[in-house]
Design a protein around this motif. Structure first.
Motif, PDB file in Angstrom:
ATOM      1  N   THR A  30       1.647  17.735 -27.349  1.00 47.88           N
ATOM      2  CA  THR A  30       0.493  17.678 -27.314  1.00 47.88           C
ATOM      3  C   THR A  30      -0.117  17.691 -26.403  1.00 47.88           C
ATOM      4  OG1 THR A  30       0.616  16.708 -29.872  1.00 47.88           O
ATOM      5  CG2 THR A  30      -1.774  16.862 -28.685  1.00 47.88           C
ATOM      6  N   ALA A  31       0.352  16.909 -25.526  1.00 47.55           N
ATOM      7  CA  ALA A  31      -0.484  16.689 -23.787  1.00 47.55           C
ATOM      8  C   ALA A  31       0.078  18.207 -23.607  1.00 47.55           C
ATOM      9  CB  ALA A  31       0.287  15.240 -23.173  1.00 47.55           C
ATOM     10  N   ALA A  32       0.960  18.693 -23.443  1.00 43.93           N
ATOM     11  CA  ALA A  32       1.554  19.753 -22.328  1.00 43.93           C
ATOM     12  C   ALA A  32       0.363  20.991 -23.307  1.00 43.93           C
ATOM     13  CB  ALA A  32       2.464  20.402 -22.972  1.00 43.93           C
ATOM     14  N   ALA A  33       0.065  20.973 -24.761  1.00 37.69           N
ATOM     15  CA  ALA A  33      -1.094  21.747 -25.210  1.00 37.69           C
ATOM     16  C   ALA A  33      -2.477  21.728 -24.074  1.00 37.69           C
ATOM     17  CB  ALA A  33      -1.269  22.162 -26.520  1.00 37.69           C
ATOM     18  N   ILE A  34      -2.720  20.884 -24.374  1.00 39.11           N
ATOM     19  CA  ILE A  34      -4.067  19.725 -24.102  1.00 39.11           C
ATOM     20  C   ILE A  34      -4.398  21.011 -22.387  1.00 39.11           C
ATOM     21  CG2 ILE A  34      -5.994  18.211 -23.327  1.00 39.11           C
ATOM     22  CD1 ILE A  34      -4.715  16.807 -26.002  1.00 39.11           C
ATOM     23  N   ALA A  35      -2.990  20.170 -21.757  1.00 37.22           N
ATOM     24  CA  ALA A  35      -3.395  20.585 -20.432  1.00 37.22           C
ATOM     25  C   ALA A  35      -3.849  22.409 -19.664  1.00 37.22           C
ATOM     26  CB  ALA A  35      -2.138  20.250 -19.867  1.00 37.22           C
ATOM     27  N   LEU A  36      -2.828  22.398 -20.880  1.00 35.35           N
ATOM     28  CA  LEU A  36      -3.074  24.338 -20.703  1.00 35.35           C
ATOM     29  C   LEU A  36      -4.005  24.999 -21.326  1.00 35.35           C
ATOM     30  CD1 LEU A  36       0.638  25.452 -22.604  1.00 35.35           C
ATOM     31  CD2 LEU A  36      -0.154  26.486 -19.937  1.00 35.35           C
ATOM     32  N   VAL A  37      -4.448  24.040 -21.525  1.00 36.99           N
ATOM     33  CA  VAL A  37      -6.338  24.728 -22.684  1.00 36.99           C
ATOM     34  C   VAL A  37      -6.949  24.808 -21.522  1.00 36.99           C
ATOM     35  CG1 VAL A  37      -7.957  24.814 -24.035  1.00 36.99           C
ATOM     36  CG2 VAL A  37      -5.868  25.114 -25.210  1.00 36.99           C
ATOM     37  N   PHE A  38      -6.982  23.471 -20.526  1.00 36.64           N
ATOM     38  CA  PHE A  38      -8.483  23.132 -19.995  1.00 36.64           C
ATOM     39  C   PHE A  38      -7.339  23.601 -18.616  1.00 36.64           C
ATOM     40  CE2 PHE A  38      -8.862  19.480 -23.010  1.00 36.64           C
ATOM     41  CZ  PHE A  38     -10.242  19.521 -23.256  1.00 36.64           C
ATOM     42  N   THR A  39      -6.228  24.171 -18.480  1.00 36.73           N
ATOM     43  CA  THR A  39      -6.224  25.077 -16.496  1.00 36.73           C
ATOM     44  C   THR A  39      -5.566  26.316 -17.301  1.00 36.73           C
ATOM     45  OG1 THR A  39      -3.763  24.083 -17.688  1.00 36.73           O
ATOM     46  CG2 THR A  39      -4.484  22.910 -15.884  1.00 36.73           C
ATOM     47  N   ARG A  40      -4.947  26.626 -18.159  1.00 31.41           N
ATOM     48  CA  ARG A  40      -5.345  28.302 -18.424  1.00 31.41           C
ATOM     49  C   ARG A  40      -6.181  28.810 -18.766  1.00 31.41           C
ATOM     50  NH1 ARG A  40      -0.154  31.268 -20.494  1.00 31.41           N
ATOM     51  NH2 ARG A  40      -0.016  33.594 -20.065  1.00 31.41           N
ATOM     52  N   GLY A  41      -6.803  27.741 -20.036  1.00 31.58           N
ATOM     53  CA  GLY A  41      -7.738  28.445 -21.130  1.00 31.58           C
ATOM     54  C   GLY A  41      -7.068  29.080 -22.073  1.00 31.58           C
ATOM     55  N   LEU A  42      -8.157  29.401 -22.863  1.00 33.71           N
ATOM     56  CA  LEU A  42      -8.184  30.747 -23.732  1.00 33.71           C
ATOM     57  C   LEU A  42      -8.241  31.809 -23.405  1.00 33.71           C
ATOM     58  CD1 LEU A  42      -9.180  28.392 -27.098  1.00 33.71           C
ATOM     59  CD2 LEU A  42      -6.727  28.590 -26.505  1.00 33.71           C
ATOM     60  N   ASN A  43      -8.375  32.508 -24.003  1.00 36.77           N
ATOM     61  CA  ASN A  43      -8.404  34.496 -24.348  1.00 36.77           C
ATOM     62  C   ASN A  43      -9.228  34.982 -24.970  1.00 36.77           C
ATOM     63  OD1 ASN A  43      -7.882  37.341 -23.315  1.00 36.77           O
ATOM     64  ND2 ASN A  43      -6.408  37.474 -24.529  1.00 36.77           N
ATOM     65  N   ASP A 176      -2.402  18.599 -35.174  1.00 37.91           N
ATOM     66  CA  ASP A 176      -1.836  20.220 -35.356  1.00 37.91           C
ATOM     67  C   ASP A 176      -3.176  21.465 -34.468  1.00 37.91           C
ATOM     68  OD1 ASP A 176      -0.177  19.214 -37.836  1.00 37.91           O
ATOM     69  OD2 ASP A 176      -1.484  19.295 -39.042  1.00 37.91           O
ATOM     70  N   VAL A 177      -3.791  21.175 -34.762  1.00 36.66           N
ATOM     71  CA  VAL A 177      -5.213  22.195 -34.161  1.00 36.66           C
ATOM     72  C   VAL A 177      -4.851  21.745 -32.244  1.00 36.66           C
ATOM     73  CG1 VAL A 177      -7.413  21.829 -32.911  1.00 36.66           C
ATOM     74  CG2 VAL A 177      -7.477  21.626 -35.430  1.00 36.66           C
ATOM     75  N   TRP A 178      -4.492  20.781 -31.947  1.00 37.51           N
ATOM     76  CA  TRP A 178      -4.222  21.155 -30.264  1.00 37.51           C
ATOM     77  C   TRP A 178      -2.998  22.406 -30.132  1.00 37.51           C
ATOM     78  CZ3 TRP A 178      -7.206  21.147 -26.421  1.00 37.51           C
ATOM     79  CH2 TRP A 178      -8.757  20.999 -26.834  1.00 37.51           C
ATOM     80  N   MET A 179      -1.871  21.537 -31.333  1.00 37.04           N
ATOM     81  CA  MET A 179      -0.397  22.390 -31.406  1.00 37.04           C
ATOM     82  C   MET A 179      -1.207  23.792 -31.215  1.00 37.04           C
ATOM     83  SD  MET A 179       2.007  20.252 -30.602  1.00 37.04           S
ATOM     84  CE  MET A 179       3.753  21.357 -31.520  1.00 37.04           C
ATOM     85  N   THR A 180      -2.178  23.844 -32.167  1.00 35.57           N
ATOM     86  CA  THR A 180      -2.123  25.742 -32.545  1.00 35.57           C
ATOM     87  C   THR A 180      -2.849  25.817 -31.393  1.00 35.57           C
ATOM     88  OG1 THR A 180      -2.126  25.133 -34.731  1.00 35.57           O
ATOM     89  CG2 THR A 180      -3.092  27.335 -33.989  1.00 35.57           C
ATOM     90  N   LEU A 181      -3.980  25.541 -30.536  1.00 36.52           N
ATOM     91  CA  LEU A 181      -4.220  25.959 -29.437  1.00 36.52           C
ATOM     92  C   LEU A 181      -3.726  26.133 -28.394  1.00 36.52           C
ATOM     93  CD1 LEU A 181      -7.503  23.881 -29.622  1.00 36.52           C
ATOM     94  CD2 LEU A 181      -7.871  26.271 -29.737  1.00 36.52           C
ATOM     95  N   GLY A 182      -2.698  25.084 -28.307  1.00 36.34           N
ATOM     96  CA  GLY A 182      -1.571  25.340 -26.838  1.00 36.34           C
ATOM     97  C   GLY A 182      -0.917  26.660 -27.315  1.00 36.34           C
ATOM     98  N   PHE A 183      -0.477  27.220 -28.566  1.00 41.22           N
ATOM     99  CA  PHE A 183      -0.011  28.252 -28.957  1.00 41.22           C
ATOM    100  C   PHE A 183      -0.721  29.513 -28.493  1.00 41.22           C
ATOM    101  CE2 PHE A 183       1.144  32.277 -31.893  1.00 41.22           C
ATOM    102  CZ  PHE A 183       2.007  32.073 -31.276  1.00 41.22           C
ATOM    103  N   LEU A 184      -1.760  30.029 -28.834  1.00 47.25           N
ATOM    104  CA  LEU A 184      -2.586  30.376 -28.229  1.00 47.25           C
ATOM    105  C   LEU A 184      -2.802  30.291 -26.791  1.00 47.25           C
ATOM    106  CD1 LEU A 184      -5.160  29.779 -30.857  1.00 47.25           C
ATOM    107  CD2 LEU A 184      -3.488  31.655 -31.628  1.00 47.25           C
ATOM    108  N   SER A 185      -2.393  29.559 -25.810  1.00 50.68           N
ATOM    109  CA  SER A 185      -3.355  29.654 -24.855  1.00 50.68           C
ATOM    110  C   SER A 185      -2.125  29.945 -23.952  1.00 50.68           C
ATOM    111  CB  SER A 185      -3.300  28.329 -24.277  1.00 50.68           C
ATOM    112  OG  SER A 185      -3.385  28.322 -22.656  1.00 50.68           O
ATOM    113  N   VAL A 186      -0.307  30.235 -24.327  1.00 45.84           N
ATOM    114  CA  VAL A 186       0.336  30.554 -23.841  1.00 45.84           C
ATOM    115  C   VAL A 186       0.816  31.916 -24.100  1.00 45.84           C
ATOM    116  CG1 VAL A 186       3.262  30.756 -23.863  1.00 45.84           C
ATOM    117  CG2 VAL A 186       1.299  27.964 -23.722  1.00 45.84           C
TER     118      VAL A 186
END
Length: 324
Positions: A30-43, A176-186
């Motif tokens: 979850t921490a990795a997902a949050i970091a991805l969303v804030f650093t890499r962002g979403l498409n 659940d929400v942050w895991m999904t957002l992390g997947f979308l960011s990756v």
């Protein structure tokens, strides 16, 4: 003929044995997902970023660099290209030109003409134009819809059960929400209004599964008052495991068919719900239930206090009300 059972009646899996390991894994991911969303962002899709999007189906997978150069040569700003579910389907996103709807229509017409000449047989599936103001309103509304849905669900669980259950539901939904957002960011799948609908669907499904498990836990807390909380949680999870597996597998099978044979326009919606259902099934077992242990819930935490009978208290002195 005997009925097929995915989970035998005598199933007794020690889920709680792995609760600490699951906690560590969930926190890390979850921490990795949050970091991805804030650093890499979403498409961000056109719905939230504003601009113009053209989706085209080519006869053969095009060279993306050549296609990008052709679109950029039109002078409408730097174009962003992305495969849309298939190498033959390309989504072209461009900044919104100045001049309003007339300029946007002219830019789309120029793109259509250029690509038709360079790639005979190319089919234009969709052209979308969203202004910056509208996209900002979309994002604000979508963000608040998710936040308020999560808070409303936590309050409902709190009222329906106890505050510990409300906290457990909120932690589960957050996971659940942050895991999904992390997947979308990756994966860089486009984040648009369809994905907002998918996240709200995930929130609703996760709540549904969590409420079923919580209801069984509460029932067993009344039935087995001398049982330890960890064995009681294991018992409740095993009793609801059949329902959880049947529901999750049936939904995942339907979503899998949509991923394989469904239209590209709902690909983002489908894959987001698919991932969310998978994560939600895990969290309903290894997040929502162990949270009760970490919050100090025991088998007698919600036992009603028996009023002390008058006979046990003894007779009262009518003068000063003191016990004799």
């Amino acid at each position: 003929m005997r009925l097929l059972k995915l989970v035998p009646d005598n199933t007794n899996i020690d889920f709680m044995k792995w609760r600490n390991l699951a906690l560590i894994l969930s926190i890390i991911v979850t921490a990795a997902a949050i970091a991805l969303v804030f650093t890499r962002g979403l498409n961000w899709g056109v719905d939230f970023e504003g601009g113009q999007s053209v989706r085209i189906t080519f006869q053969q997978p095009p060279n993306l660099d050549q296609l990008r150069d052709r679109v950029n040569a039109l002078g409408h700003g730097d174009a962003s290209l992305q495969e849309f579910g298939s190498p033959n389907v390309i989504a072209i996103r461009m900044p919104l030109p100045e001049g309003g709807e007339a300029a946007a229509a002219q830019a789309a017409s120029q793109v259509r003409e250029t690509i038709t000449q360079a790639y005979p047989g190319a089919r234009f599936d969709a052209v979308e134009t969203v202004s910056g103001k509208v996209s900002e309103e979309f994002w604000s509304s979508g963000r608040w819809a998710i936040i308020l849905a999560m808070l409303g669900i936590a309050i409902f669980i709190w009222i329906r059960f106890e505050w510990q259950f409300g906290v457990g539901a909120l932690v589960t939904l957050f996971h659940d929400v942050w895991m999904t957002l992390g997947f979308l960011s990756v994966t860089r799948i486009q984040f648009d209004l369809n994905v907002i609908a998918a996240i709200l669907t995930i929130v609703g499904y996760s709540l549904n599964d969590t409420v079923v498990i919580y209801d069984r836990i509460r029932e067993n807390l009344r039935k087995y008052r001398k049982m330890g909380i960890v064995p009681l949680l294991n018992l409740s999870l095993n009793e609801t495991l059949s329902r959880t597996m049947v529901t999750s597998l049936s939904i995942l099978l339907a979503l899998g068919m949509l991923l394989l044979f469904g239209p590209d326009v709902i690909f983002g919606l489908t894959i987001a719900i698919f991932v969310g259902i998978f994560v939600g099934t895990y969290s309903s077992i290894y997040i929502s239930s162990p949270v009760l242990v970490w919050l100090g819930v025991t088998s007698d935490s919600f036992r009603p206090k028996d009023p002390v009978s008058r006979a046990a208290r003894g007779p009262r002195n009518e003068t000063d009300g003191a016990q004799v």
